[in-house]
Design an enzyme around this catalytic site. Structure first.
Site, PDB file in Angstrom:
ATOM      1  N   CYS A  84      -2.830  29.618  47.883  1.00 51.68           N
ATOM      2  CA  CYS A  84      -1.714  30.543  48.016  1.00 51.68           C
ATOM      3  C   CYS A  84      -1.304  30.887  46.594  1.00 51.68           C
ATOM      4  O   CYS A  84      -0.825  30.027  45.856  1.00 51.68           O
ATOM      5  CB  CYS A  84      -0.572  29.851  48.774  1.00 51.68           C
ATOM      6  SG  CYS A  84       0.952  30.815  48.775  1.00 51.68           S
ATOM      7  N   CYS A 118      13.449  31.061  36.270  1.00 48.42           N
ATOM      8  CA  CYS A 118      13.657  29.962  37.209  1.00 48.42           C
ATOM      9  C   CYS A 118      14.950  29.170  36.979  1.00 48.42           C
ATOM     10  O   CYS A 118      15.179  28.615  35.904  1.00 48.42           O
ATOM     11  CB  CYS A 118      12.467  29.022  37.170  1.00 48.42           C
ATOM     12  SG  CYS A 118      12.605  27.720  38.419  1.00 48.42           S
ATOM     13  N   CYS A 136       1.897  23.061  53.347  1.00 44.96           N
ATOM     14  CA  CYS A 136       1.714  23.701  52.049  1.00 44.96           C
ATOM     15  C   CYS A 136       2.577  22.944  51.046  1.00 44.96           C
ATOM     16  O   CYS A 136       3.687  22.520  51.395  1.00 44.96           O
ATOM     17  CB  CYS A 136       2.174  25.165  52.128  1.00 44.96           C
ATOM     18  SG  CYS A 136       2.152  26.009  50.538  1.00 44.96           S
TER      19      CYS A 136
HETATM   20  N1  SAM Z   1       7.218  23.957  39.793  1.00 44.29           N
HETATM   21  C1  SAM Z   1       6.095  24.466  40.481  1.00 44.29           C
HETATM   22  C2  SAM Z   1       5.435  25.602  39.749  1.00 44.29           C
HETATM   23  O1  SAM Z   1       6.118  26.380  39.119  1.00 44.29           O
HETATM   24  O2  SAM Z   1       4.223  25.731  39.847  1.00 44.29           O
HETATM   25  C3  SAM Z   1       6.387  24.864  41.911  1.00 44.29           C
HETATM   26  C4  SAM Z   1       7.725  25.501  42.283  1.00 44.29           C
HETATM   27  S1  SAM Z   1       8.068  27.092  41.540  1.00 44.29           S
HETATM   28  C5  SAM Z   1       9.764  27.310  41.890  1.00 44.29           C
HETATM   29  C6  SAM Z   1       7.172  28.219  42.580  1.00 44.29           C
HETATM   30  C7  SAM Z   1       7.231  29.690  42.282  1.00 44.29           C
HETATM   31  O3  SAM Z   1       8.494  30.202  42.666  1.00 44.29           O
HETATM   32  C8  SAM Z   1       7.084  30.148  40.857  1.00 44.29           C
HETATM   33  O4  SAM Z   1       5.753  30.167  40.428  1.00 44.29           O
HETATM   34  C9  SAM Z   1       7.649  31.548  40.917  1.00 44.29           C
HETATM   35  O5  SAM Z   1       6.621  32.475  41.181  1.00 44.29           O
HETATM   36  C10 SAM Z   1       8.626  31.486  42.093  1.00 44.29           C
HETATM   37  N2  SAM Z   1      10.020  31.651  41.627  1.00 44.29           N
HETATM   38  C11 SAM Z   1      10.782  30.757  40.976  1.00 44.29           C
HETATM   39  N3  SAM Z   1      11.995  31.266  40.670  1.00 44.29           N
HETATM   40  C12 SAM Z   1      12.007  32.532  41.147  1.00 44.29           C
HETATM   41  C13 SAM Z   1      12.959  33.576  41.123  1.00 44.29           C
HETATM   42  N4  SAM Z   1      14.147  33.438  40.531  1.00 44.29           N
HETATM   43  N5  SAM Z   1      12.647  34.747  41.709  1.00 44.29           N
HETATM   44  C14 SAM Z   1      11.446  34.908  42.310  1.00 44.29           C
HETATM   45  N6  SAM Z   1      10.489  33.968  42.345  1.00 44.29           N
HETATM   46  C15 SAM Z   1      10.756  32.793  41.765  1.00 44.29           C
HETATM   47 FE1  SF4 Z   2      10.687  26.527  37.869  1.00 43.98          FE
HETATM   48 FE2  SF4 Z   2       8.233  25.706  38.630  1.00 43.98          FE
HETATM   49 FE3  SF4 Z   2       8.652  26.842  36.213  1.00 43.98          FE
HETATM   50 FE4  SF4 Z   2       9.575  24.404  36.752  1.00 43.98          FE
HETATM   51  S1  SF4 Z   2       7.440  25.040  36.652  1.00 43.98           S
HETATM   52  S2  SF4 Z   2      10.681  26.018  35.680  1.00 43.98           S
HETATM   53  S3  SF4 Z   2      10.192  24.630  38.885  1.00 43.98           S
HETATM   54  S4  SF4 Z   2       8.889  27.801  38.215  1.00 43.98           S
END
Ligand code: SAM
Ligand code: SF4
Ligand code: DTB
Length: 334
Positions: A197, A69, A137
């Site tokens: 979801c 991430c 959502c």
């Molecule tokens: N921070 C919260 C969490 O992680 O539960 C919500 C936002 S987070 C960005 C949501 C989802 O985005 C993550 O669980 C992951 O599955 C997906 N995600 C994040 N970065 C990604 C990446 N580089 N490629 C594909 N999916 C990604």
């Molecule tokens: Fe990214 Fe969500 Fe993990 Fe935070 S919790 S680092 S926003 S995927």
């Protein structure tokens, strides 16, 4: 009861084993695609796709260390941290998304968990978007029971919280929260009667057993998630996964097909990663049973195909997009 419905009832299983799912994964490609498309047609109109638009309402600076991430404060990506977005800007973005044809608006925050001090601001966003006539959502990290109930009251339709990968591979990707933490959040969401979801990411260097393990963990939940996002890792510079070997695209298609076979009533979303997929690969994902996408030029922080291109692709494939009313009709007819 028509013969189809009997078949349908029998195929809603929650007792999958990794071994049998590996067998599905390794079927000859044509057989797997045929079975997935047949299953898809038992439950859905094969020419309809649901479209959701994403907005990052709180970007970057996240305390978690998720290896994929760009928003984690543990990595050095180009993403700059921004505070929680004001309500009027969220509604401006939602209105634009609605005007360009999205039926659902998904708001994401780079938080480890939702804090009570932010709850009412997020609840107001949910109500505001709902009042525009869109499905709502949010994805805000871990959630407690009372917070889920409050968001439901505010008009929340879906909560996104991914299991990401198999329980076995999980520790290689994230160390700051556990698999069980994620399952607990999904319990709170389900208990508040919010649609779940939940999906994951492939292409993170996991093996076939891990991909099967993710789908087993999702399908063996008390209810299949109503929506299952399958993300292809977006490799972002500065994250530990930036240099991961690319996944064989046909393995991505197989993942969609196996998810379709295991969770026949769920919307399977062809999620992150479309930016680098050919139109032909995406068409194959729809044939494998994907019936939802993220639509709009940005995901959270990375690029998504432009809407004109997606509209053209839909036209070339004879796909129509579901509006909120016919999306819920189709789900309840299933
Ligand atoms: N921070 C919260 C969490 O992680 O539960 C919500 C936002 S987070 C960005 C949501 C989802 O985005 C993550 O669980 C992951 O599955 C997906 N995600 C994040 N970065 C990604 C990446 N580089 N490629 C594909 N999916 C990604
Ligand atoms: Fe990214 Fe969500 Fe993990 Fe935070 S919790 S680092 S926003 S995927
Ligand atoms: C999901 O499964 N994929 C979306 C959404 N749920 C929140 C997020 C994808 C994020 C891709 C990387 C980014 O744009 O930051």
């Amino acid at each position: 009861m028509p013969e189809n419905s009997v078949k349908a009832e029998q195929s809603l299983r929650h007792d999958w084993t990794v071994e049998e799912v590996v067998k599905l994964y390794t079927m000859p490609f044509a057989d797997l695609m045929f079975d997935a498309q047949t299953m898809h047609r038992n439950y859905f109109d094969p020419n309809s796709v649901q479209v959701s638009t994403l907005l990052s309402i709180k970007t970057g600076g996240c305390a978690e260390d998720c290896g994929y991430c760009p928003q984690s404060a543990h990595h050095e990506s180009a993403v700059k941290a921004e505070p929680l977005m004001p309500l009027d800007r969220v509604l401006e973005n939602a209105t634009k998304a609605k005007d360009s044809g999205a039926s659902r608006f998904c708001m994401g925050a780079a938080w480890r968990n939702l804090k009570d001090r932010d709850l009412e601001r997020v609840a107001a966003m949910v109500t505001g978007v709902k009042d525009l006539g869109m499905e709502t959502c949010v994805t805000l990290g871990m959630l407690e029971g009372h917070q889920a109930k409050r968001l439901k009251e505010a008009g929340l339709d879906y909560y996104n919280h991914n299991l990401d990968t198999s329980p076995e591979f999980y520790g290689d990707i994230i160390t700051t929260r556990t698999y069980q933490d994620r399952l607990d959040t999904l319990d709170h969401v389900r208990d508040a009667d919010i649609n779940v979801c939940s999906g994951g990411i492939v292409g993170m260097g996991e093996n076939l057993t891990d991909r099967a393990g993710l789908l087993v963990a999702l399908a063996n939940l008390p209810d299949h998630p109503q929506s299952v996002p399958i993300n292809l890792l977006v490799q972002v510079e500065g994250t530990p996964m930036a240099e991961t070997d690319n996944l064989d695209p046909l393995m991505f298609v197989r993942t969609i097909a196996v998810a379709r076979l295991m969770m026949p009533e769920s919307y399977v979303r062809l999620s992150a990663g479309r930016e680098h997929m050919s139109d032909e690969l995406q068409a194959m994902c729809f044939l494998a049973g994907a019936n939802s996408i993220f639509y709009g030029e940005k995901l959270l922080t990375t690029d998504n195909p432009d809407t004109a291109h997606d509209q053209q692709l839909f036209e070339r494939l004879g796909i129509n997009t579901l509006s909120e009313s016919n999306a819920s009709e189709q789900a309840s007819a299933a």
